[in-house]
Design a protein around this motif. Structure first.
Motif, PDB file in Angstrom:
ATOM      1  N   VAL A  73       4.792 -29.559  41.716  1.00 39.81           N
ATOM      2  CA  VAL A  73       3.677 -30.128  40.952  1.00 39.81           C
ATOM      3  C   VAL A  73       4.212 -30.757  39.661  1.00 39.81           C
ATOM      4  CG1 VAL A  73       1.596 -29.545  39.634  1.00 39.81           C
ATOM      5  CG2 VAL A  73       1.924 -28.621  41.926  1.00 39.81           C
ATOM      6  N   LYS A  74       5.161 -30.106  39.023  1.00 47.09           N
ATOM      7  CA  LYS A  74       5.743 -30.636  37.785  1.00 47.09           C
ATOM      8  C   LYS A  74       6.414 -31.985  38.035  1.00 47.09           C
ATOM      9  CE  LYS A  74       9.058 -29.614  34.157  1.00 47.09           C
ATOM     10  NZ  LYS A  74      10.127 -28.738  33.693  1.00 47.09           N
ATOM     11  N   VAL A  75       7.136 -32.101  39.138  1.00 39.96           N
ATOM     12  CA  VAL A  75       7.805 -33.360  39.474  1.00 39.96           C
ATOM     13  C   VAL A  75       6.765 -34.468  39.675  1.00 39.96           C
ATOM     14  CG1 VAL A  75       9.144 -34.544  41.275  1.00 39.96           C
ATOM     15  CG2 VAL A  75       9.875 -32.301  40.437  1.00 39.96           C
ATOM     16  N   VAL A  76       5.694 -34.149  40.392  1.00 42.04           N
ATOM     17  CA  VAL A  76       4.638 -35.142  40.639  1.00 42.04           C
ATOM     18  C   VAL A  76       3.984 -35.550  39.324  1.00 42.04           C
ATOM     19  CG1 VAL A  76       2.374 -35.498  41.701  1.00 42.04           C
ATOM     20  CG2 VAL A  76       4.204 -34.413  43.019  1.00 42.04           C
ATOM     21  N   LEU A  77       3.676 -34.575  38.463  1.00 44.48           N
ATOM     22  CA  LEU A  77       3.043 -34.877  37.173  1.00 44.48           C
ATOM     23  C   LEU A  77       3.957 -35.723  36.284  1.00 44.48           C
ATOM     24  CD1 LEU A  77       1.279 -31.509  36.326  1.00 44.48           C
ATOM     25  CD2 LEU A  77       0.209 -33.661  37.001  1.00 44.48           C
ATOM     26  N   GLU A  78       5.248 -35.422  36.280  1.00 44.91           N
ATOM     27  CA  GLU A  78       6.195 -36.232  35.506  1.00 44.91           C
ATOM     28  C   GLU A  78       6.213 -37.671  36.005  1.00 44.91           C
ATOM     29  OE1 GLU A  78       9.867 -34.083  35.828  1.00 44.91           O
ATOM     30  OE2 GLU A  78       9.370 -32.733  34.173  1.00 44.91           O
ATOM     31  N   HIS A  79       6.156 -37.825  37.324  1.00 56.53           N
ATOM     32  CA  HIS A  79       6.142 -39.171  37.910  1.00 56.53           C
ATOM     33  C   HIS A  79       4.885 -39.931  37.466  1.00 56.53           C
ATOM     34  CE1 HIS A  79       6.703 -42.377  40.806  1.00 56.53           C
ATOM     35  NE2 HIS A  79       5.469 -42.154  41.253  1.00 56.53           N
ATOM     36  N   PHE A  80       3.722 -39.261  37.545  1.00 57.07           N
ATOM     37  CA  PHE A  80       2.481 -39.909  37.117  1.00 57.07           C
ATOM     38  C   PHE A  80       2.501 -40.228  35.620  1.00 57.07           C
ATOM     39  CE2 PHE A  80       0.164 -37.885  40.885  1.00 57.07           C
ATOM     40  CZ  PHE A  80       0.220 -39.063  41.618  1.00 57.07           C
ATOM     41  N   TYR A  81       3.062 -39.354  34.820  1.00 56.04           N
ATOM     42  CA  TYR A  81       3.149 -39.569  33.375  1.00 56.04           C
ATOM     43  C   TYR A  81       3.993 -40.814  33.081  1.00 56.04           C
ATOM     44  CZ  TYR A  81       3.911 -38.651  28.429  1.00 56.04           C
ATOM     45  OH  TYR A  81       3.960 -38.759  27.061  1.00 56.04           O
ATOM     46  N   LYS A  82       5.095 -40.955  33.799  1.00 56.85           N
ATOM     47  CA  LYS A  82       5.941 -42.147  33.622  1.00 56.85           C
ATOM     48  C   LYS A  82       5.182 -43.413  34.021  1.00 56.85           C
ATOM     49  CE  LYS A  82      10.376 -39.834  34.261  1.00 56.85           C
ATOM     50  NZ  LYS A  82      11.540 -39.643  35.134  1.00 56.85           N
ATOM     51  N   GLN A  83       4.418 -43.339  35.111  1.00 54.87           N
ATOM     52  CA  GLN A  83       3.636 -44.496  35.546  1.00 54.87           C
ATOM     53  C   GLN A  83       2.575 -44.855  34.505  1.00 54.87           C
ATOM     54  OE1 GLN A  83       2.136 -43.463  39.456  1.00 54.87           O
ATOM     55  NE2 GLN A  83       3.789 -44.616  40.448  1.00 54.87           N
ATOM     56  N   GLN A  86       4.254 -46.513  31.566  1.00 59.18           N
ATOM     57  CA  GLN A  86       4.664 -47.870  31.927  1.00 59.18           C
ATOM     58  C   GLN A  86       3.464 -48.805  31.905  1.00 59.18           C
ATOM     59  OE1 GLN A  86       6.685 -48.078  35.680  1.00 59.18           O
ATOM     60  NE2 GLN A  86       6.963 -50.277  35.594  1.00 59.18           N
ATOM     61  N   LYS A  87       2.336 -48.387  32.458  1.00 59.12           N
ATOM     62  CA  LYS A  87       1.133 -49.221  32.451  1.00 59.12           C
ATOM     63  C   LYS A  87       0.638 -49.463  31.028  1.00 59.12           C
ATOM     64  CE  LYS A  87      -0.214 -50.568  36.465  1.00 59.12           C
ATOM     65  NZ  LYS A  87      -0.100 -51.971  36.787  1.00 59.12           N
ATOM     66  N   LEU A  93      -1.165 -51.010  25.207  1.00 62.70           N
ATOM     67  CA  LEU A  93      -2.010 -49.938  24.674  1.00 62.70           C
ATOM     68  C   LEU A  93      -1.170 -48.933  23.897  1.00 62.70           C
ATOM     69  CD1 LEU A  93      -4.202 -49.291  27.843  1.00 62.70           C
ATOM     70  CD2 LEU A  93      -4.830 -50.595  25.812  1.00 62.70           C
ATOM     71  N   GLU A  94      -1.833 -48.222  23.002  1.00 66.56           N
ATOM     72  CA  GLU A  94      -1.157 -47.209  22.218  1.00 66.56           C
ATOM     73  C   GLU A  94      -0.780 -46.025  23.126  1.00 66.56           C
ATOM     74  OE1 GLU A  94      -2.279 -44.391  18.470  1.00 66.56           O
ATOM     75  OE2 GLU A  94      -3.252 -46.315  18.622  1.00 66.56           O
ATOM     76  N   GLN A  95       0.423 -45.529  22.937  1.00 72.15           N
ATOM     77  CA  GLN A  95       0.894 -44.409  23.758  1.00 72.15           C
ATOM     78  C   GLN A  95       0.758 -43.095  23.017  1.00 72.15           C
ATOM     79  OE1 GLN A  95       4.824 -45.141  25.130  1.00 72.15           O
ATOM     80  NE2 GLN A  95       4.300 -47.040  26.130  1.00 72.15           N
ATOM     81  N   TYR A  96       0.482 -42.045  23.754  1.00 73.81           N
ATOM     82  CA  TYR A  96       0.340 -40.707  23.176  1.00 73.81           C
ATOM     83  C   TYR A  96       1.410 -39.807  23.703  1.00 73.81           C
ATOM     84  CZ  TYR A  96      -4.239 -42.320  21.727  1.00 73.81           C
ATOM     85  OH  TYR A  96      -5.282 -43.026  21.168  1.00 73.81           O
TER      86      TYR A  96
END
Length: 96
Positions: A73-83, A86-87, A93-96
């Protein structure tokens, strides 16, 4: 019910025979069996400890399995966070 009772009786007898065949000191094994027969409450305490050890082993397995699932789950969440980052960069947009 009778057949099941007879089966369990034979099964226990086979376990005792196997125990006796596998032990080097048959006299000691027989003494232990006689002691446990005379003190059945101790037998049930020993059995309870054995059952607890099995339960502990199963729980440890479940913990390891859960840890592996959390890593996935951590690997998947890290991948989504990177996406998402990037978007956000692409859209300015401002990043948090």
């Amino acid at each position: 019910m009778r057949i099941q009772d007879k089966y369990l009786h034979v099964l226990k007898r086979n376990k005792i025979v196997n125990l006796l065949n596998n032990q080097k000191d048959l006299d000691l094994t027989i003494e232990i069996l006689e002691f446990l027969q005379a003190n059945s409450h101790i037998f049930y305490e020993i059995k309870g400890v054995k059952d607890l050890k099995i339960l502990k082993s199963n729980l440890m397995y479940d913990i390891d399995e859960t840890k592996d699932e959390l890593k996935s789950v951590k690997v998947v969440l890290e991948h989504f966070y990177k996406q998402i980052n990037q978007k956000q960069k692409e859209l300015g947009l401002e990043q948090y």
